[in-house]
Design a protein around this motif. Structure first.
Motif, short mmCIF file in Angstrom:
data_model
loop_
_atom_site.label_atom_id
_atom_site.label_comp_id
_atom_site.label_asym_id
_atom_site.label_seq_id
_atom_site.Cartn_x
_atom_site.Cartn_y
_atom_site.Cartn_z
N ARG A 104 41.75 -36.84 22.22
CA ARG A 104 42.50 -37.54 23.26
C ARG A 104 41.62 -38.62 23.90
NH1 ARG A 104 46.63 -36.55 21.13
NH2 ARG A 104 48.17 -35.00 21.79
N GLY A 131 54.87 -37.71 26.69
CA GLY A 131 54.59 -37.07 25.42
C GLY A 131 55.13 -35.66 25.40
N THR A 135 50.48 -31.31 25.23
CA THR A 135 49.64 -32.30 24.56
C THR A 135 48.51 -32.83 25.45
OG1 THR A 135 51.31 -33.98 25.11
CG2 THR A 135 51.39 -33.05 22.90
N PHE A 282 51.22 -39.55 24.64
CA PHE A 282 50.47 -38.47 24.01
C PHE A 282 51.31 -37.92 22.85
CE2 PHE A 282 48.05 -38.90 27.73
CZ PHE A 282 46.90 -38.14 27.65
N ARG A 283 50.83 -38.11 21.64
CA ARG A 283 51.55 -37.62 20.47
C ARG A 283 51.31 -36.12 20.28
NH1 ARG A 283 55.12 -41.56 19.91
NH2 ARG A 283 54.11 -43.62 19.91
N PRO A 284 52.25 -35.40 19.64
CA PRO A 284 52.02 -33.97 19.36
C PRO A 284 50.77 -33.79 18.49
CG PRO A 284 54.33 -34.54 19.01
CD PRO A 284 53.59 -35.83 19.22
N TYR A 285 50.07 -32.68 18.71
CA TYR A 285 48.87 -32.41 17.91
C TYR A 285 49.24 -32.11 16.47
CZ TYR A 285 46.00 -32.02 22.14
OH TYR A 285 45.33 -32.28 23.30
N GLY A 320 53.68 -28.94 17.96
CA GLY A 320 52.40 -29.59 18.23
C GLY A 320 51.87 -29.27 19.61
N ASP A 321 52.35 -28.17 20.21
CA ASP A 321 51.98 -27.76 21.57
C ASP A 321 50.70 -26.92 21.50
OD1 ASP A 321 51.75 -26.52 24.07
OD2 ASP A 321 53.91 -26.37 24.33
#
Length: 466
Positions: A104, A131, A135, A282-285, A320-321
């Motif tokens: 990040r 996002g 995230t 913030f994009r998903p992991y 992606g949390d």
């Protein structure tokens, strides 16, 4: 006839420690008397390095001199010790925040730069941080704010953190903004919305001030204000984007289109007003990033590589949390310990993924499934869990619940009775019966005195509520 008591004259001497008014914001700060001028005014050295030469006694509050601590010989420097390893169980808790986070860096730098530029220019602006859930949005906003503004005196910058779900109306939101970053005089006399907005505008206008105060408002879950306080939110956004404003508004939410719906309206995207608004997404992991996050917390060897890979891929494919990945990993770790396994095997990881919706394996999913009025009851229960056995009575919980309702805003979905809310917490496995030594007759005669306690880790429950 008795005469009115005479007002004592403040006696000030050079070297005295006082609390002194700073006229720019109307607040008092620690200072030391440097000199007493011939005209009776006082020269001050403020504790944070600022100076003033024209204070009057009416602007001072005396403080008792502090006793100097006895000096002791300085201890010889010791060899730096290795940091003690963190228990993997604790490291995977939702409430644990590592000193650094991975993947990040770009988003954090954009947020940090926003705060730094606002502070340097002493001008307002707005930033929308959005996002998917889990995230790291709120965590990195707060870290950037603390990094840039944490050590800045309040006469240079004031900041407050608000949660959008806490407000039942736009007026409640406006008052919280005023209370968070303005002096108490702005709310004096309980002004109506129009008057309050006018006072906010005057307070947050740089005008001809040589050193205006930067005022930062961070609103988490800002999208929840659209229904109950959308107009007030637009007004605050309007104040933040004025050329001479010193108000900076930072909104955090999951929805990416909130700025367009809430703020811009019919304003063209390329207009001057729209250009004062920034967005950080913030994009998903991804699964590899989730693997890194878990390893950063627990190190190597705690999980078998296929087991950790399995959890990361499942969570990445679903949401992606990172919080859900940590929740599932902790459930798998506890299960492996019960079975005497090390490292955590694929079987335990699969079991945790299958059962991750239950409260037994982590409070996140259980809390997320509850309505707002049950969240209020859980907050009340956590507030009451302060004695040795962390227990409280059912009637005390009902009282605390009623007290919290107006503080969190009289929302329509917060109108449920306390008993209904407690029943939901009990069915979710978050609150249950505590040991009660009363006789059966007493229990039957006074059920309100039945003892309860929070059944999950309090820090985890608070983190899940956040």
């Amino acid at each position: 006839m008795s005469s009115a008591p005479k007002k004592r004259k403040l006696s000030i001497a050079v070297g005295d420690k006082v609390d002194a008014l700073w006229p720019a914001d109307g607040e008092y700060y620690p200072a030391k008397v440097r000199a007493i001028n011939e005209d009776g005014t006082i020269a001050l050295d403020y504790a944070d390095g600022d100076r003033r030469n024209d204070a009057t006694t009416s602007e001072l509050r005396c403080k008792k001199p502090l006793l100097e601590a006895p000096t002791t010989p300085e201890a010889p420097p010791s060899e730096p010790s290795e940091p003690s390893p963190i228990n993997p169980d604790d490291a995977l808790r939702l409430s644990y925040a590592p000193d650094t986070t991975s993947h990040r860096e770009t988003e954090y730098e954009a947020i940090r730069r926003f705060f730094a530029e606002r502070l340097e220019q002493r001008r307002g602006g707005s930033l929308y941080v959005c996002g998917a859930p889990g995230t790291g949005k709120t965590l990195h906003v707060e870290r950037a704010r603390a990094h840039v503004l944490g050590s800045i005196p309040t006469r240079d910058a004031k900041a407050c953190f608000l949660r959008g779900t806490a407000f039942a109306s736009g007026d409640a939101f406006l008052r919280a903004v005023a209370k968070g970053v303005c002096s108490s005089s702005v709310l004096q006399g309980d002004p109506e919305r129009g008057e309050l907005l006018l006072r906010l505008k005057e307070t947050c206008d740089a005008g001809t001030k040589t050193n205006p105060v930067l005022r930062v408002v961070v609103v988490d879950e800002i999208d929840s204000l659209l229904k109950c306080g959308g107009e007030a939110l637009r007004k605050v956004y309007g104040l933040a984007t004025r050329e001479t404003s010193t108000l900076a508004l930072v909104g955090v939410a999951n929805a990416i289109d909130v700025p367009r719906r809430a703020f811009f309206g019919d304003i063209p995207r390329n207009s001057e007003e729209a250009s004062r608004h920034g967005t950080v997404v913030f994009r998903p992991y991804e699964h590899k990033q989730l693997v890194d996050i878990v390893k950063q917390r627990v190190g190597e060897g705690v999980f078998a590589a296929p087991a950790l890979e399995f959890v990361a891929r499942k969570v990445a494919a679903h949401s992606g949390d990172a919080r859900r990945a940590l929740d599932a990993c902790r459930a798998a770790l506890l299960s492996a310990r019960r079975h005497g396994e090390h490292p955590v095997s694929m079987a335990r990881a699969a079991e945790a993924i299958r059962e991750s919706g239950g409260a037994t394996h982590g409070p996140l999913a259980a809390v997320a499934s509850l309505p707002h009025h049950a969240h209020v009851a859980l907050r009340a229960a956590l507030d009451l869990s302060t004695n040795a056995d962390r227990s409280f009575t059912r009637s005390a919980l009902a009282t605390a619940y009623s007290r919290l309702q107006p503080q969190l805003g009289r929302r329509g979905d917060c109108a449920g009775a306390a008993d209904d809310s407690v029943a939901l917490l009990e069915s979710a496995g978050l609150v249950g019966a505590a040991p009660d030594r009363r006789s059966k007759a007493l229990k039957a005669r006074n059920p309100g005195q039945a003892k309860l306690r929070v059944l999950v880790d309090a820090d985890d429950a608070r983190a899940a509520l956040e």
